[in-house]
Design a protein around this motif. Structure first.
Motif, mmCIF file in Angstrom:
data_model
loop_
_atom_site.group_PDB
_atom_site.id
_atom_site.type_symbol
_atom_site.label_atom_id
_atom_site.label_comp_id
_atom_site.label_asym_id
_atom_site.label_seq_id
_atom_site.Cartn_x
_atom_site.Cartn_y
_atom_site.Cartn_z
ATOM 1 N N GLU A 99 0.836 -1.202 0.000
ATOM 2 C CA GLU A 99 0.000 0.000 0.000
ATOM 3 C C GLU A 99 0.876 1.259 0.000
ATOM 4 O OE1 GLU A 99 -3.662 2.074 2.533
ATOM 5 O OE2 GLU A 99 -2.462 0.472 3.427
ATOM 6 N N GLU A 100 1.952 1.215 0.787
ATOM 7 C CA GLU A 100 2.862 2.364 0.834
ATOM 8 C C GLU A 100 3.573 2.567 -0.499
ATOM 9 O OE1 GLU A 100 5.130 3.850 3.686
ATOM 10 O OE2 GLU A 100 3.880 3.318 5.399
ATOM 11 N N LEU A 101 3.943 1.467 -1.149
ATOM 12 C CA LEU A 101 4.566 1.574 -2.464
ATOM 13 C C LEU A 101 3.630 2.252 -3.459
ATOM 14 C CD1 LEU A 101 6.420 -1.851 -2.883
ATOM 15 C CD2 LEU A 101 7.479 0.415 -2.753
ATOM 16 N N GLU A 102 2.351 1.913 -3.376
ATOM 17 C CA GLU A 102 1.379 2.523 -4.288
ATOM 18 C C GLU A 102 1.219 4.012 -3.999
ATOM 19 O OE1 GLU A 102 -0.066 1.317 -7.045
ATOM 20 O OE2 GLU A 102 1.376 -0.291 -6.664
ATOM 21 N N LEU A 103 1.204 4.373 -2.715
ATOM 22 C CA LEU A 103 1.138 5.790 -2.351
ATOM 23 C C LEU A 103 2.340 6.540 -2.917
ATOM 24 C CD1 LEU A 103 0.075 5.637 1.411
ATOM 25 C CD2 LEU A 103 -1.290 6.499 -0.475
ATOM 26 N N PHE A 104 3.503 5.936 -2.790
ATOM 27 C CA PHE A 104 4.744 6.531 -3.274
ATOM 28 C C PHE A 104 4.682 6.758 -4.785
ATOM 29 C CE2 PHE A 104 9.121 5.974 -4.888
ATOM 30 C CZ PHE A 104 9.771 6.957 -4.159
ATOM 31 N N ARG A 105 4.211 5.773 -5.511
ATOM 32 C CA ARG A 105 4.140 5.886 -6.980
ATOM 33 C C ARG A 105 3.085 6.899 -7.412
ATOM 34 N NH1 ARG A 105 4.267 -0.530 -6.941
ATOM 35 N NH2 ARG A 105 6.538 -0.882 -7.030
ATOM 36 N N LYS A 106 1.935 6.878 -6.745
ATOM 37 C CA LYS A 106 0.861 7.794 -7.131
ATOM 38 C C LYS A 106 1.255 9.248 -6.890
ATOM 39 C CE LYS A 106 -3.070 4.663 -6.555
ATOM 40 N NZ LYS A 106 -4.289 4.343 -5.764
ATOM 41 N N ALA A 107 2.034 9.479 -5.860
ATOM 42 C CA ALA A 107 2.464 10.849 -5.560
ATOM 43 C C ALA A 107 3.384 11.403 -6.644
ATOM 44 C CB ALA A 107 3.177 10.897 -4.209
ATOM 45 N N ARG A 108 3.964 10.521 -7.462
ATOM 46 C CA ARG A 108 4.938 10.949 -8.476
ATOM 47 C C ARG A 108 4.529 10.572 -9.895
ATOM 48 N NH1 ARG A 108 6.826 9.817 -3.714
ATOM 49 N NH2 ARG A 108 8.532 11.052 -2.830
ATOM 50 N N ARG A 109 3.295 10.122 -10.055
ATOM 51 C CA ARG A 109 2.892 9.606 -11.361
ATOM 52 C C ARG A 109 2.840 10.691 -12.437
ATOM 53 N NH1 ARG A 109 -1.879 9.418 -8.224
ATOM 54 N NH2 ARG A 109 -3.624 10.675 -9.031
ATOM 55 N N HIS A 110 2.772 11.953 -12.045
ATOM 56 C CA HIS A 110 2.699 13.045 -13.018
ATOM 57 C C HIS A 110 4.076 13.490 -13.497
ATOM 58 C CE1 HIS A 110 3.575 14.839 -9.197
ATOM 59 N NE2 HIS A 110 3.843 16.001 -9.770
ATOM 60 N N LEU A 111 5.137 12.975 -12.883
ATOM 61 C CA LEU A 111 6.490 13.419 -13.203
ATOM 62 C C LEU A 111 7.074 12.636 -14.377
ATOM 63 C CD1 LEU A 111 7.858 13.667 -9.547
ATOM 64 C CD2 LEU A 111 7.133 15.564 -11.007
ATOM 65 N N SER A 112 7.897 13.306 -15.171
ATOM 66 C CA SER A 112 8.544 12.633 -16.295
ATOM 67 C C SER A 112 9.690 11.771 -15.791
ATOM 68 C CB SER A 112 9.078 13.682 -17.278
ATOM 69 O OG SER A 112 10.205 14.345 -16.716
ATOM 70 N N LYS A 113 10.192 10.892 -16.655
ATOM 71 C CA LYS A 113 11.306 10.026 -16.267
ATOM 72 C C LYS A 113 12.594 10.813 -16.024
ATOM 73 C CE LYS A 113 9.918 5.540 -18.152
ATOM 74 N NZ LYS A 113 9.999 4.869 -16.842
#
Length: 365
Positions: A99-113
């Motif tokens: 669940e924490e991993l998903e929170l981490f990814r969602k918080a940055r999903r708008h950022l480019s590589k």
């Protein structure tokens, strides 16, 4: 703190973060060591290293198979050290769950590589899944925090400073005041406010408030006026901060426009050009957290340059941005040292400017 469960309602704060404080950087993207990244101080340093072929950089910068081609590969190792702990790995941070991993990814999903690439980040901490999840745990909380109950062991603080602590400084004691010729004290002592000639300064009751300054956590040096993201968080200005009881005593209220005046600047203005002055005015903000008898003004606002005014360069008009002129700069009302005539009061040992030994009056503008 360690072992604290991150509530699912933090999803709301991450949604806010995506739109308010974690936007993709506005600078152009460049390529360094084959890695796309936004132009920054670190990118400049890396490209210099690439062009000069310096050791300690590149695909094996941190050792065989451990690249140093992007700033992430440097800074994430700091977080990994925090996550690993201080006792040879015996006090590691907890492992982030799914669940924490998903929170981490969602918080940055708008950022480019160029900014966030999970595979690059994971490789930067050694491609160790457990350590990576500990790093995520720390990043999700913005740091690692110990419970207050662990502050003491018995009647002693837990984290002790066990090196020598010098109260006497021989280098200072053997030094002399450049104007009086007297030796400085090698011990920490309390002294009255003095001018450059070592004479005590007595402030008139006409100036009832001791002025002090500080730097907002979202501000800093004067150049941060160009950081519009942090300016928004501060409502685009700073304030003259005063205790509520003092404001009532002097007939002032929250939101009043006030001017600061000092013993060597009775008009409360900043002289810019012949016939051009800027008033030292700001909005009053009453707070219980300000000690009665003092007023505070944060640093980095109240500019008349730094792109705040129109400027002509080679016949071309560069329009100013009035947002950079907001707020108040208190420097000019601070007391001028009457011995040297053209500088503020200063510390005779370190030479630093005094940001607290000035008294002012506050009047409605």
């Amino acid at each position: 703190m360690d072992n604290a469960k991150l509530p699912s309602e933090h999803l709301d704060s991450f949604k806010y973060c995506e739109t308010a404080c974690c936007e993709t950087p506005p600078t152009e993207i460049c390529t360094v060591f084959g890695q796309k990244q936004h132009i920054s101080m670190e990118a400049v340093m890396l490209v210099i290293a690439e062009k000069l072929g310096l050791s300690g950089y590149g695909p094996d910068g941190f050792g065989p198979g451990m690249p140093f081609t992007h700033r992430d590969e440097y800074y994430l190792k700091f977080v990994a050290n925090i996550a690993y702990g201080n006792k040879a790995g015996k006090d590691k941070a907890p492992i982030a769950d799914q669940e924490e991993l998903e929170l981490f990814r969602k918080a940055r999903r708008h950022l480019s590589k160029a900014v966030f690439d999970e595979e690059r980040w994971k490789k930067a901490v050694g491609n160790d899944e457990d350590l990576w999840r500990r790093v995520v745990y720390v990043l999700n909380r913005g740091g690692r925090f110990e419970d207050a109950s662990k502050a003491y062991e018995g009647d002693k603080v837990t984290h002790q400073y066990k090196n020598q602590f010098n109260l006497f400084c021989e280098a200072v004691a053997t030094g002399r005041h450049s104007m009086t010729g007297k030796n400085f004290s090698g011990l920490p002592i309390a002294e009255p406010v003095r001018d450059a000639a070592g004479r005590d300064i007595h402030f008139s009751g006409e100036f009832p408030f001791q002025l002090f300054t500080y730097k907002l956590i979202m501000g800093g040096q004067s150049r941060t006026i160009g950081n519009y993201w942090t300016m928004v968080a501060q409502q685009g200005q700073n304030y003259v901060q005063m205790n509520r009881r003092d404001a009532e005593k002097f007939g002032l209220k929250d939101g009043d426009l006030v001017r600061l005046e000092g013993p060597t600047n009775l008009k409360g203005t900043i002289p810019l050009l012949p016939g051009v002055e800027k008033p030292v005015t700001g909005v009053l903000k009453t707070e219980e957290g300000i000690r009665p008898g003092t007023v505070a003004v944060s640093w980095s606002y109240g500019h008349w340059a730094y792109g705040s005014q129109d400027v002509s360069v080679d016949g071309a008009l560069i329009k100013g941005d009035k947002r950079r002129a907001t707020g108040i700069c208190p420097n000019s009302v601070m007391m001028v040292d009457q011995t040297v005539k053209n500088t503020c009061l200063s510390d005779p040992i370190g030479g630093s400017c005094s940001f607290y030994d000035s008294w002012v009056r506050v009047v409605r503008a």
